[in-house]
Design a protein around this motif. Structure first.
Motif, PDB file in Angstrom:
ATOM      1  N   VAL A 172      -4.681  13.939  -1.116  1.00  0.00           N
ATOM      2  CA  VAL A 172      -4.401  12.978  -1.790  1.00  0.00           C
ATOM      3  C   VAL A 172      -4.212  12.957  -3.259  1.00  0.00           C
ATOM      4  O   VAL A 172      -4.948  13.165  -3.737  1.00  0.00           O
ATOM      5  CB  VAL A 172      -4.984  11.597  -1.363  1.00  0.00           C
ATOM      6  N   LEU A 173      -3.161  12.734  -3.956  1.00  0.00           N
ATOM      7  CA  LEU A 173      -2.799  12.630  -5.243  1.00  0.00           C
ATOM      8  C   LEU A 173      -3.327  11.201  -5.774  1.00  0.00           C
ATOM      9  O   LEU A 173      -3.873  11.285  -6.692  1.00  0.00           O
ATOM     10  CB  LEU A 173      -1.585  12.986  -5.846  1.00  0.00           C
ATOM     11  N   TRP A 174      -2.939  10.338  -5.282  1.00  0.00           N
ATOM     12  CA  TRP A 174      -3.084   8.923  -5.549  1.00  0.00           C
ATOM     13  C   TRP A 174      -2.702   8.112  -4.217  1.00  0.00           C
ATOM     14  O   TRP A 174      -1.815   8.308  -3.614  1.00  0.00           O
ATOM     15  CB  TRP A 174      -2.431   8.317  -6.856  1.00  0.00           C
ATOM     16  N   ALA A 175      -3.395   7.072  -4.521  1.00  0.00           N
ATOM     17  CA  ALA A 175      -3.067   5.669  -3.465  1.00  0.00           C
ATOM     18  C   ALA A 175      -3.117   4.472  -4.110  1.00  0.00           C
ATOM     19  O   ALA A 175      -3.941   4.225  -5.388  1.00  0.00           O
ATOM     20  CB  ALA A 175      -4.162   5.872  -2.462  1.00  0.00           C
ATOM     21  N   PHE A 176      -2.591   3.488  -3.686  1.00  0.00           N
ATOM     22  CA  PHE A 176      -2.571   2.120  -4.187  1.00  0.00           C
ATOM     23  C   PHE A 176      -2.784   1.349  -3.102  1.00  0.00           C
ATOM     24  O   PHE A 176      -2.273   1.384  -1.894  1.00  0.00           O
ATOM     25  CB  PHE A 176      -1.630   1.960  -5.058  1.00  0.00           C
ATOM     26  N   GLY A 212       1.055  -1.171   0.040  1.00  0.00           N
ATOM     27  CA  GLY A 212      -0.069  -0.211   0.001  1.00  0.00           C
ATOM     28  C   GLY A 212       0.852   1.200  -0.002  1.00  0.00           C
ATOM     29  O   GLY A 212       2.015   1.241   0.381  1.00  0.00           O
ATOM     30  N   GLY A 213       0.293   2.376  -0.636  1.00  0.00           N
ATOM     31  CA  GLY A 213       1.205   3.480  -0.540  1.00  0.00           C
ATOM     32  C   GLY A 213       0.181   4.712  -0.852  1.00  0.00           C
ATOM     33  O   GLY A 213      -0.977   4.506  -1.267  1.00  0.00           O
ATOM     34  N   LEU A 214       0.638   6.069  -0.421  1.00  0.00           N
ATOM     35  CA  LEU A 214      -0.039   7.120  -0.374  1.00  0.00           C
ATOM     36  C   LEU A 214       0.639   8.165  -0.975  1.00  0.00           C
ATOM     37  O   LEU A 214       1.848   8.413  -0.303  1.00  0.00           O
ATOM     38  CB  LEU A 214      -0.859   7.343   0.945  1.00  0.00           C
ATOM     39  N   GLY A 217      -5.899  -8.994   1.087  1.00  0.00           N
ATOM     40  CA  GLY A 217      -7.393  -9.523   0.832  1.00  0.00           C
ATOM     41  C   GLY A 217      -8.120  -9.078  -0.681  1.00  0.00           C
ATOM     42  O   GLY A 217      -8.986  -9.520  -0.954  1.00  0.00           O
ATOM     43  N   SER A 218      -7.226  -8.028  -1.254  1.00  0.00           N
ATOM     44  CA  SER A 218      -7.662  -7.699  -2.537  1.00  0.00           C
ATOM     45  C   SER A 218      -7.430  -8.972  -3.770  1.00  0.00           C
ATOM     46  O   SER A 218      -6.603  -9.689  -3.457  1.00  0.00           O
ATOM     47  CB  SER A 218      -6.972  -6.488  -3.120  1.00  0.00           C
ATOM     48  N   ASP A 219      -8.120  -8.876  -4.820  1.00  0.00           N
ATOM     49  CA  ASP A 219      -7.784  -9.664  -6.103  1.00  0.00           C
ATOM     50  C   ASP A 219      -6.943  -9.108  -6.948  1.00  0.00           C
ATOM     51  O   ASP A 219      -5.956  -9.889  -7.643  1.00  0.00           O
ATOM     52  CB  ASP A 219      -9.203  -9.924  -6.794  1.00  0.00           C
ATOM     53  N   PHE A 220      -6.786  -7.712  -6.974  1.00  0.00           N
ATOM     54  CA  PHE A 220      -5.536  -7.005  -7.749  1.00  0.00           C
ATOM     55  C   PHE A 220      -5.456  -5.816  -7.390  1.00  0.00           C
ATOM     56  O   PHE A 220      -5.839  -5.217  -6.419  1.00  0.00           O
ATOM     57  CB  PHE A 220      -6.324  -7.039  -9.394  1.00  0.00           C
ATOM     58  N   LEU A 221      -4.241  -5.186  -8.123  1.00  0.00           N
ATOM     59  CA  LEU A 221      -3.662  -3.967  -7.458  1.00  0.00           C
ATOM     60  C   LEU A 221      -4.886  -2.958  -7.915  1.00  0.00           C
ATOM     61  O   LEU A 221      -5.167  -2.730  -8.878  1.00  0.00           O
ATOM     62  CB  LEU A 221      -2.382  -3.591  -8.324  1.00  0.00           C
ATOM     63  N   ARG A 222      -5.200  -1.935  -6.810  1.00  0.00           N
ATOM     64  CA  ARG A 222      -6.157  -1.106  -7.238  1.00  0.00           C
ATOM     65  C   ARG A 222      -5.544   0.328  -6.969  1.00  0.00           C
ATOM     66  O   ARG A 222      -4.562   0.316  -6.006  1.00  0.00           O
ATOM     67  CB  ARG A 222      -7.300  -1.266  -6.056  1.00  0.00           C
TER      68      ARG A 222
END
Length: 191
Positions: free
Chosen positions: A82-86, A72-74, A179-184
């Protein structure tokens, strides 16, 4: 018995060496643990970057060691916006590999968006030391660090180690990533 004989012979050759007894260790720890002087506890929290700079915080999470892991990142502006998060899964690995892959994902995004003038923070002291150079990362991470060092060299990036309390939102994103299925990707801090 053989180990004791070798140790005794070694100490005869090195007279300045002194064995430390369990009692000596206890006395040292007793002094530290039960001292009447207590250090002031400083709570470290996220602080915005200086004007005109961005700040990327990253984190990796691992449920087990090794176990299922996520990143995770922010990335935020100086106003805190926030510009983006993943967040996303990275399969099964140990916590060090999760931290390395979180930093790698954040730096790849910096390259993709052609961002300059950044502060990058993480609470993994090893990863920050490896990124700063001077300390060689484990061989299995060398290819990732070669690419990350190239990104750092192309940008004005400052690297900082922070306490876990300054990385709470990123920790939650990394845990959510397990717990995610893919990178969001998000353009805001997800609920």
């Amino acid at each position: 018995m053989r180990i004791i004989a070798v140790a005794i012979a070694w100490t005869r050759c090195h007279p300045s060496f002194r064995f430390v007894s369990a009692y000596d260790l206890w006395e040292g720890w007793r002094e530290v643990c039960f001292s009447s002087e207590r250090a002031n506890i400083i709570v470290h929290s996220w602080e915005p970057p200086p004007n005109g700079m961005l700040k990327l915080n990253f984190d990796g999470a691992c449920f087990g060691n090794p176990g299922l892991a996520g990143v995770g990142g922010l990335c935020r502006e100086d106003s805190g916006k926030v510009l983006w998060a993943f967040c996303g899964p990275i399969g099964e690995c140990n916590v060090t590999e999760a931290e390395v892959k979180a930093a790698f994902q954040g730096l790849k995004t910096i390259r993709r968006d052609s961002l300059k003038n950044l502060i990058i923070e993480g609470h993994s002291l090893n990863v920050i030391r490896w990124l700063k150079g001077g300390v060689v990362p484990p061989w299995r991470f060398l290819a990732l660090f070669d690419e990350m060092e190239e990104i750092i060299a192309d940008s004005n990036i400052e690297l900082n180690h922070v306490w876990r309390s300054a990385n709470e939102k990123e920790d939650l994103l990394a845990r959510r990533g397990v717990g995610s299925d893919f990178l969001r990707w998000f353009d805001h801090l997800p609920p």
